[in-house]
Design an enzyme around this catalytic site. Structure first.
Site, PDB file in Angstrom:
ATOM      1  N   CYS A  27       0.823  -1.207   0.000  1.00  0.00           N
ATOM      2  CA  CYS A  27       0.000   0.000   0.000  1.00  0.00           C
ATOM      3  C   CYS A  27       0.860   1.262   0.000  1.00  0.00           C
ATOM      4  O   CYS A  27       0.370   2.352  -0.308  1.00  0.00           O
ATOM      5  CB  CYS A  27      -0.942   0.000   1.193  1.00  0.00           C
ATOM      6  SG  CYS A  27      -0.100  -0.078   2.791  1.00  0.00           S
ATOM      7  N   PRO A  86       8.084  -4.226  11.443  1.00  0.00           N
ATOM      8  CA  PRO A  86       8.579  -5.484  10.886  1.00  0.00           C
ATOM      9  C   PRO A  86       7.771  -6.031   9.714  1.00  0.00           C
ATOM     10  O   PRO A  86       8.193  -6.983   9.072  1.00  0.00           O
ATOM     11  CB  PRO A  86       8.474  -6.446  12.083  1.00  0.00           C
ATOM     12  CG  PRO A  86       7.295  -5.939  12.850  1.00  0.00           C
ATOM     13  CD  PRO A  86       7.303  -4.430  12.679  1.00  0.00           C
ATOM     14  N   GLN A 117       6.726  -8.668   3.671  1.00  0.00           N
ATOM     15  CA  GLN A 117       6.324  -8.312   2.306  1.00  0.00           C
ATOM     16  C   GLN A 117       7.474  -8.496   1.318  1.00  0.00           C
ATOM     17  O   GLN A 117       7.269  -8.958   0.195  1.00  0.00           O
ATOM     18  CB  GLN A 117       5.807  -6.867   2.293  1.00  0.00           C
ATOM     19  CG  GLN A 117       4.500  -6.709   3.057  1.00  0.00           C
ATOM     20  CD  GLN A 117       4.147  -5.243   3.316  1.00  0.00           C
ATOM     21  OE1 GLN A 117       5.020  -4.390   3.507  1.00  0.00           O
ATOM     22  NE2 GLN A 117       2.860  -4.936   3.332  1.00  0.00           N
ATOM     23  N   ASP A 119     -12.427   4.884  16.173  1.00  0.00           N
ATOM     24  CA  ASP A 119     -11.133   4.933  15.480  1.00  0.00           C
ATOM     25  C   ASP A 119      -9.971   4.558  16.387  1.00  0.00           C
ATOM     26  O   ASP A 119      -9.044   3.851  15.969  1.00  0.00           O
ATOM     27  CB  ASP A 119     -10.901   6.351  14.914  1.00  0.00           C
ATOM     28  CG  ASP A 119     -11.815   6.657  13.736  1.00  0.00           C
ATOM     29  OD1 ASP A 119     -12.327   5.687  13.127  1.00  0.00           O
ATOM     30  OD2 ASP A 119     -12.009   7.848  13.436  1.00  0.00           O
TER      31      ASP A 119
END
Length: 419
Positions: A50, A115, A120, A192
């Site tokens: 992202c 981390p 990824q 939130d």
């Protein structure tokens, strides 16, 4: 051969552009194969998250490599090449390797030291490897970057020095209990702030996570954001849930106190066995602070934030100071690649000569028994290894010099081997 890193990231590319230039996980393998089929591309790994989409490639020429990578990205995402150029970062050689090391350690992430990027990068590399778009250079480079990142996370633990209230509160709980595998987390609220708590708690290893809230539908929507199972209970059961939990995080929007003073008094010393993190404003459970040493409100957490920020910067500097050595180590290894076939050839020829001489000796001395033959064979092998050890070390050293190729060519001539 040249190494390139080409892509866009959150530093200068708005999210509107990033979300239109993103490979889903199930698209990566095909994308790796398609890029690998382009001219000039010898190896490649595509990383897409992202926060960034980056192409790492080994190319035959930098100029042509950059062109075909840019053309590939423009084609895949339906964006004109001149438009995509506005956002692309291009790094080559040592800069590209430095960036990969820094990135894999989490030092280029918005949350410095996190981390998740390591996982990824590992996934991107393994996907490319299974797609057969990596070779000798990237197999070594990415394994080195992954190993280095694992070491830095173990050695420095930068990710444990959070800089948000939710991160700091949870790590305060972890410090209090050391291990979380047998600890129960209770989150009060479903707004939130509660969402941040849940996302930060995911993967920390709690025995259980529970959300208690007035609206069970809102709590369920929040629980669905993470893969772990999350228990849900109504706010009317709050006292029972607090009694059963080890860490209680309140992120309640109301103005009233969530805990009656009389109930807190009835619990007495039991409350000191728990950690309370009060993220409410006004505070939700202020009265609990009279019964426990482990109560944190926003001001407590802000003080820890300041200390963490300074310490985190210090640790980041230490990790960054290690990266140039990693870059040098990689290119030193790469330089020595050219000498590997020569060393292998020398060893194979020496072994063949040793074997021929041994067979000749055995034929001339038929009276030797099995033990004597074994001793002779062992000593002949030792003599050859000792004779080769120093020359091979010197050959490796020569290969790293600026004029190493000239030495290599000369050695190939001496040993009558085609370069």
């Amino acid at each position: 051969m040249f190494l390139i890193c080409m892509g866009l990231d959150y530093h200068k590319t708005p999210i509107k552009i990033r979300e239109s230039m993103y490979f889903k996980e199930n698209q990566l393998s095909e994308a790796d194969q398609m890029l690998f089929a382009e001219k000039s591309i010898l190896e490649n790994v595509i990383l897409s998250t992202c926060e960034r989409t980056e192409v790492y490639a080994v190319v035959d020429q930098v100029h042509t490599g950059k062109y075909y990578i840019k053309r590939f990205l423009a084609s895949e995402f339906g964006i004109a090449m001149d438009k995509i150029s506005e956002y692309l970062n291009v790094r080559t050689g040592e800069q590209a390797v430095y960036h990969l090391m820094e990135l894999t350690c989490g030092l280029d992430s918005p949350d410095i030291g996190e981390p998740h990027i390591l996982g990824q990068v590992k996934n991107a590399f393994f996907t490319a490897q299974s797609s057969k778009s990596t070779g000798v250079l990237f197999n070594h480079l990415f394994k080195q970057a992954i190993s280095f990142s694992k070491w830095t996370h173990y050695e420095y633990k930068i990710n444990e020095y959070g800089e948000t209230s939710t991160q700091i509160g949870l790590h305060a709980a972890k410090t209090r209990f050391n291990k979380l595998e047998d600890r129960k987390l209770l989150i009060v609220g479903a707004g939130d702030m509660a969402k941040q708590v849940l996302q930060n708690a995911s993967g920390m290893g709690f025995e259980s996570i529970q959300i208690t809230n007035r609206s069970l539908d809102h709590a369920k929507q929040l629980a669905d954001l993470i893969e772990e199972e999350v228990l849900i209970s109504p706010i009317t059961q709050l006292q029972q849930e607090i009694a059963a939990a080890d860490i209680i995080v309140t992120a309640w929007g109301g103005r009233q106190q969530l805990i009656e003073p009389s109930w807190a008094e009835s619990q007495g010393a039991d409350l000191n066995e728990k950690v309370f993190i009060d993220l409410g404003l006004p505070r939700n459970i202020e009265f609990v602070s009279n019964f426990t040493d482990f109560y944190y409100d926003l001001d407590h957490l802000a003080n820890i934030t300041t200390k963490n920020h300074d310490l985190k910067l210090h640790l980041v500097k230490q990790v960054k100071a290690k990266i140039p050595d990693q870059v040098e180590e990689y290119f030193l290894w790469q330089k020595q690649l050219n000498v590997v076939p020569l060393i292998r050839s020398i060893r194979e020829r020496s072994t063949a000569i040793q074997s021929d001489v041994y067979e000749s000796l055995v034929n001339k001395l038929p009276e030797l028994n099995d033990h004597e033959q074994k001793v002779i064979r062992k000593h002949m092998k030792s003599i050859v290894n000792q004779m080769l050890k120093s020359p091979i070390k010197e050959i490796k050293e020569l290969s790293t010099l600026d004029d190493g190729d000239d030495y290599l060519n000369m050695l190939n001539i001496i040993f009558k081997r085609d370069a």
